[in-house]
Motif scaffolding. Structure first.
Motif, mmCIF file in Angstrom:
data_model
loop_
_atom_site.group_PDB
_atom_site.id
_atom_site.type_symbol
_atom_site.label_atom_id
_atom_site.label_comp_id
_atom_site.label_asym_id
_atom_site.label_seq_id
_atom_site.Cartn_x
_atom_site.Cartn_y
_atom_site.Cartn_z
ATOM 1 N N THR A 1 -16.556 -11.467 -45.820
ATOM 2 C CA THR A 1 -16.248 -10.232 -45.465
ATOM 3 C C THR A 1 -16.465 -9.150 -46.190
ATOM 4 N N TYR A 2 -16.627 -7.766 -45.716
ATOM 5 C CA TYR A 2 -16.989 -6.891 -46.388
ATOM 6 C C TYR A 2 -16.802 -5.493 -45.499
ATOM 7 N N PRO A 3 -16.457 -4.222 -46.126
ATOM 8 C CA PRO A 3 -16.374 -3.013 -45.431
ATOM 9 C C PRO A 3 -17.360 -2.704 -44.465
ATOM 10 N N PHE A 4 -16.946 -2.138 -43.304
ATOM 11 C CA PHE A 4 -17.731 -1.558 -42.354
ATOM 12 C C PHE A 4 -17.317 -0.228 -41.599
ATOM 13 N N THR A 5 -18.536 0.660 -41.086
ATOM 14 C CA THR A 5 -18.115 1.803 -40.568
ATOM 15 C C THR A 5 -18.421 2.043 -39.149
ATOM 16 N N ILE A 6 -17.498 2.448 -38.418
ATOM 17 C CA ILE A 6 -17.774 2.815 -36.910
ATOM 18 C C ILE A 6 -17.975 4.215 -36.859
ATOM 19 N N LYS B 1 -20.649 7.367 -27.813
ATOM 20 C CA LYS B 1 -21.902 6.399 -28.607
ATOM 21 C C LYS B 1 -21.174 6.127 -29.747
ATOM 22 N N LEU B 2 -21.101 4.714 -29.764
ATOM 23 C CA LEU B 2 -20.510 3.932 -31.120
ATOM 24 C C LEU B 2 -21.776 3.309 -31.763
ATOM 25 N N GLN B 3 -21.811 3.417 -33.069
ATOM 26 C CA GLN B 3 -22.846 2.801 -34.121
ATOM 27 C C GLN B 3 -21.983 1.977 -35.083
ATOM 28 N N MET B 4 -22.057 0.905 -35.470
ATOM 29 C CA MET B 4 -21.297 0.166 -36.615
ATOM 30 C C MET B 4 -22.494 -0.006 -37.598
ATOM 31 N N VAL B 5 -22.344 0.328 -38.999
ATOM 32 C CA VAL B 5 -22.889 0.256 -39.958
ATOM 33 C C VAL B 5 -22.250 -0.775 -40.958
ATOM 34 N N ALA B 6 -22.892 -1.869 -41.538
ATOM 35 C CA ALA B 6 -22.334 -2.831 -42.059
ATOM 36 C C ALA B 6 -23.194 -3.745 -42.984
ATOM 37 N N ASN B 7 -23.429 -3.970 -44.352
ATOM 38 C CA ASN B 7 -24.127 -4.663 -44.953
ATOM 39 C C ASN B 7 -25.641 -4.373 -44.773
ATOM 40 N N GLY B 8 -25.678 -3.050 -44.519
ATOM 41 C CA GLY B 8 -27.011 -2.636 -44.463
ATOM 42 C C GLY B 8 -27.557 -2.602 -43.225
ATOM 43 N N GLN B 9 -26.756 -3.128 -42.168
ATOM 44 C CA GLN B 9 -27.331 -3.054 -40.730
ATOM 45 C C GLN B 9 -26.601 -2.237 -40.018
ATOM 46 N N THR B 10 -27.170 -1.574 -39.084
ATOM 47 C CA THR B 10 -26.936 -0.402 -38.097
ATOM 48 C C THR B 10 -27.007 -1.179 -36.344
ATOM 49 N N THR B 11 -25.720 -1.198 -35.957
ATOM 50 C CA THR B 11 -25.880 -1.883 -34.651
ATOM 51 C C THR B 11 -25.191 -0.849 -33.683
ATOM 52 N N LYS C 1 -18.211 -10.070 -27.603
ATOM 53 C CA LYS C 1 -19.416 -9.920 -28.362
ATOM 54 C C LYS C 1 -19.320 -9.897 -29.850
ATOM 55 N N VAL C 2 -20.055 -10.702 -30.414
ATOM 56 C CA VAL C 2 -20.283 -10.892 -31.940
ATOM 57 C C VAL C 2 -21.126 -10.051 -32.499
ATOM 58 N N LEU C 3 -20.533 -9.243 -33.306
ATOM 59 C CA LEU C 3 -21.651 -8.068 -34.093
ATOM 60 C C LEU C 3 -22.305 -8.781 -35.425
ATOM 61 N N ILE C 4 -21.498 -9.414 -36.090
ATOM 62 C CA ILE C 4 -22.087 -9.846 -37.316
ATOM 63 C C ILE C 4 -21.355 -11.142 -37.629
ATOM 64 N N SER C 5 -22.056 -12.233 -38.181
ATOM 65 C CA SER C 5 -21.355 -13.557 -38.693
ATOM 66 C C SER C 5 -22.092 -13.713 -40.194
ATOM 67 N N TYR D 1 -25.823 6.021 -46.553
ATOM 68 C CA TYR D 1 -25.796 6.518 -45.034
ATOM 69 C C TYR D 1 -24.788 7.688 -45.020
ATOM 70 N N VAL D 2 -25.462 8.938 -44.099
ATOM 71 C CA VAL D 2 -24.972 10.207 -44.375
ATOM 72 C C VAL D 2 -24.190 10.291 -42.939
ATOM 73 N N SER D 3 -22.732 10.552 -42.938
ATOM 74 C CA SER D 3 -21.932 10.573 -41.774
ATOM 75 C C SER D 3 -21.619 12.337 -41.535
ATOM 76 N N ASP D 4 -21.665 13.178 -42.279
ATOM 77 C CA ASP D 4 -21.290 14.533 -42.207
ATOM 78 C C ASP D 4 -22.116 15.402 -43.293
ATOM 79 N N VAL D 5 -22.866 16.480 -42.829
ATOM 80 C CA VAL D 5 -23.463 17.338 -43.483
ATOM 81 C C VAL D 5 -23.591 18.564 -42.751
ATOM 82 N N SER D 6 -23.508 19.559 -43.588
ATOM 83 C CA SER D 6 -23.451 21.165 -42.638
ATOM 84 C C SER D 6 -24.941 21.799 -42.665
#
Length: 363
Positions: free
Chosen positions: A265-270, A320-330, A257-261, A209-214
């Motif tokens: 546990t594992y890291p996630f990115t907002i 606008k918020l997005q969550m990336v966790a375990n390969g899923q984007t929500t 709201k439950v996003l992942i079950s 996942y790319v979060s910043d590129v010029s």
């Protein structure tokens, strides 16, 4: 002198715009727009918010925002009382010893400044810029199931698999992130995700996942997150035990709201993408408080490794918020324009024994 409120109101009426339409198109609530035109500063929770909304409203109307801000400052200065100590003239006498000490200090300071500039020459601008990135290519190795790093052209990432190490090489970081893998060259746009199969069994997969590129400067590199799926059971159990020791045990309440079950546990990115003016504050994994004022087009990335993140937004509809966790984007739904919102997004252990990422509204 014309007031900033009258300036804004005249510009809006000249364009035949009503306040409701302006609020809809600028993501600024009608309450704040009316307060700006009426110069009612008490409505705003603080001066930074007033400045932000004033600048964005002026830009929207085609009014010089600098002029509007100057008019606001002039009004504020006129309303402040003059301190009494400025109205009373005082005669002060400086002792002769103090004058001598000041002269001696000035001479010493002058000598120091002269020596500094005579014997030391600052580095050229190009040299200072060159120090902002590594002087040589780097090689990194994914040791767990996740990896986040700013990568530059020529850097490589070693990914361990059951069949041996797989080496990925960064081919470019201008406008898009390009990476060479055994399967060929791949290109990833900003805020997009790529899935790579690493072995012949199709069991091990790498999510990039790319979060910043010029779009203009390749020397800035790219901020990249990688998540390795299909890790061995030993690694998986170790990760779960190391993370779950600090996970709060709570029951998921009605309306949350439950996003992942999951069973671990594992890291996630907002990822927070701003589409309007907003004061934004965040605390990741109970760490330091990060607070700043953001405008349209800016992006904030928050990677949570232990607990989660608490976010405070002055204008929920501007984010606008997005969550990336375990390969899923929500994608996460936000609230109406102008509404202040405080939320926790974190792992909890539910009463059914499962670990869950939940969204909790904070009063």
């Amino acid at each position: 002198m014309e007031s900033y409120g009258l300036l804004l109101k005249k510009a809006r009426e000249a364009k035949n715009l009503d306040i409701e339409q302006v609020a809809r198109e600028t993501s600024i609530s009608q309450q704040y727009i009316q307060a700006l035109e009426e110069e009612d500063e008490k409505v705003f929770p603080g001066e930074p918010y007033l400045y932000g909304f004033l600048k964005n409203y002026a830009d929207y109307l085609g009014v010089n925002s600098a002029t509007a801000c100057v008019l606001y400052k002039n009004k504020k200065i006129q309303e402040e009382d003059v301190p009494m100590n400025l109205l009373i003239e005082k005669h002060r006498y400086i002792p002769f010893k103090v004058i001598c000490l000041c002269v001696a200090g000035f001479l010493l300071l002058s000598a120091g400044v002269f020596s500094f500039f005579y014997f030391w020459k600052p580095a050229k601008a190009e040299e200072q810029i060159a120090l902002s990135k590594p002087t040589q290519v780097q090689q990194y190795r994914i040791s767990g199931n996740s990896f986040t790093k700013r990568l530059y052209k020529g850097d490589s990432v070693v990914v361990p698999t059951k069949e041996g190490d797989v080496i990925l090489t960064v081919a470019g970081t201008l406008n898009t992130f390009k990476i060479d893998a055994p399967s060929g060259r791949h290109q990833i746009e900003l805020a997009e995700e790529l899935s790579l199969t690493l072995d012949n069994s199709m069991e091990e997969e790498l999510l990039i996942y790319v979060s910043d590129v010029s779009p203009k400067d390749e020397s800035r590199g790219a901020e990249v997150s990688m998540i390795l799926k299909g890790i061995t059971p030993v690694e998986e159990s170790e990760l779960a035990s190391s993370d779950s020791t600090q996970i709060e045990e709570l029951k998921v309440e009605k309306g949350q709201k439950v996003l992942i079950s999951d069973t671990r546990t594992y890291p996630f990115t907002i990822n927070a993408t701003f589409r309007g003016a907003c004061m934004f504050r965040s605390v990741v994994d109970s760490g330091e408080v990060n607070e700043a004022y953001y405008t349209s087009g800016e992006i904030v990335n928050m990677t949570c490794r232990i607990n989660g993140v608490r976010m405070w937004m002055s204008n929920g509809n501007a984010v606008k918020l997005q969550m990336v966790a375990n390969g899923q984007t929500t994608s996460l739904d936000m609230v109406s324009s102008g509404q202040v919102i405080v939320q926790d997004i974190k792992w909890i252990k539910d009463t059914d024994g499962l670990y869950k990422i939940v969204v909790i509204d904070v009063d």
